[in-house]
Scaffold this active site. Sequence first.
Site, PDB file in Angstrom:
ATOM      1  N   CYS A   1      -4.945  -4.104   2.940  1.00  0.00           N
ATOM      2  CA  CYS A   1      -5.270  -3.239   4.191  1.00  0.00           C
ATOM      3  C   CYS A   1      -6.226  -3.883   5.197  1.00  0.00           C
ATOM      4  O   CYS A   1      -6.332  -4.680   5.658  1.00  0.00           O
ATOM      5  CB  CYS A   1      -4.085  -1.978   4.222  1.00  0.00           C
ATOM      6  SG  CYS A   1      -3.300  -1.186   5.603  1.00  0.00           S
TER       7      CYS A   1
ATOM      8  N   GLU B   1       0.724  -0.771  -0.047  1.00  0.00           N
ATOM      9  CA  GLU B   1      -0.273   0.462   0.100  1.00  0.00           C
ATOM     10  C   GLU B   1       0.404   1.442  -0.113  1.00  0.00           C
ATOM     11  O   GLU B   1       1.884   1.341   0.688  1.00  0.00           O
ATOM     12  CB  GLU B   1      -0.827  -0.136   0.865  1.00  0.00           C
ATOM     13  CG  GLU B   1      -1.594   0.768   1.413  1.00  0.00           C
ATOM     14  CD  GLU B   1      -2.906   1.550   2.632  1.00  0.00           C
ATOM     15  OE1 GLU B   1      -4.417   1.262   2.851  1.00  0.00           O
ATOM     16  OE2 GLU B   1      -2.022   0.450   3.127  1.00  0.00           O
TER      17      GLU B   1
ATOM     18  N   LYS C   1     -10.630   0.150  -2.375  1.00  0.00           N
ATOM     19  CA  LYS C   1     -10.702   0.141  -0.498  1.00  0.00           C
ATOM     20  C   LYS C   1     -11.860   0.339  -0.128  1.00  0.00           C
ATOM     21  O   LYS C   1     -12.000   1.585   0.290  1.00  0.00           O
ATOM     22  CB  LYS C   1      -9.552   0.750   0.102  1.00  0.00           C
ATOM     23  CG  LYS C   1      -8.821  -0.028   1.705  1.00  0.00           C
ATOM     24  CD  LYS C   1      -7.780   0.591   2.624  1.00  0.00           C
ATOM     25  CE  LYS C   1      -8.046   0.425   4.098  1.00  0.00           C
ATOM     26  NZ  LYS C   1      -7.225   1.405   4.328  1.00  0.00           N
TER      27      LYS C   1
END
Length: 323
Positions: free
Chosen positions: A198, A85, A157
């Site tokens: 993440c 990321e 995300k």
Amino acid sequence: MGFCLQNVTYYKPTLSPTHFKISIAHQSATVRAISADASTMAVNSVRVAAAQMTSINDLATNYATCSRLVKEAALAGAKLVCFPENFSFVGAKDGESLKIAEPLDGPIMKGYCALARESNMWLSLGGFQERGSDDAHLCNTHVLIDDAGNIRSTYRKMHMFDVNVPGGAVYKESSFTDAGKEIVAMDSPFGRLGLTVCYDLRFPELYQQLRFHHGAEVLLVPAAFTKVTGEAHWEILLRARAIETQCYVIAAAQAGKHSEKRESYGDTLIIDPWGTVIGRLPDRVSTGIAVADIDFSLIESVRTKMPISQHRKPIEFWKQASV
């Protein structure tokens, strides 16, 4: 079960009772099969790399690091490199990421498309600062580029990191990031890939969807975990996602101090469908790559011997059971 050549770690998955090891000799990786069906296994696997780095607020410096790691992965025989990321930029001050955010057809991503094309390598670029719905927002976007330099898939995300880290900083990702709404999986030479980023790691529903409804075989988890949360939960969460989905997990991580205010945990990992760590850098915060083989016969074996996809209860069952 790994051997290190400079900052590259080589691994080969284990499938009991058939065992394989990769040995390093004359600066090349040679697969030595111990079973009679070794030739079949070799055809049914592909090598991948997970990169670890310490990105800073300098686009050119980060690109140079990524380029070097791609070359190392190519020399190791990998065909896919997964980056963490915020691979291209980590701001040192509030608002810096918004300033450099741009569309996917902008010069930053074009540079990485060129890198993929020139190196004949697939790239998983997790956490790119894509321009958002307005000047005050961006998207935390996972971009998958093929070896011809074409963007093949993007995932934005879903889960925002709005957290008061115990003993650490307060984060409010939703204040400047548009949350994604679509689950993304796609076919590739490395199996059917499930894309995440993440903080998604803490939400098993997403990974269950990727495996059981979208057919994922390999889960990509680019991350920049904080040091506090990484020490507590990083490896155990990754291994849990691999075990419960019977997928490979490739988790490329940011590592070390990016600035005075920000530090990432590191510990880039590649995990097999049985939950075994098969790729890991010797140094948790070093810059380098971990290399392992995606063994499609292992995926099939684990899923056949423990057919959890057949044993799972449908959502209708749980709705009735809760009444």
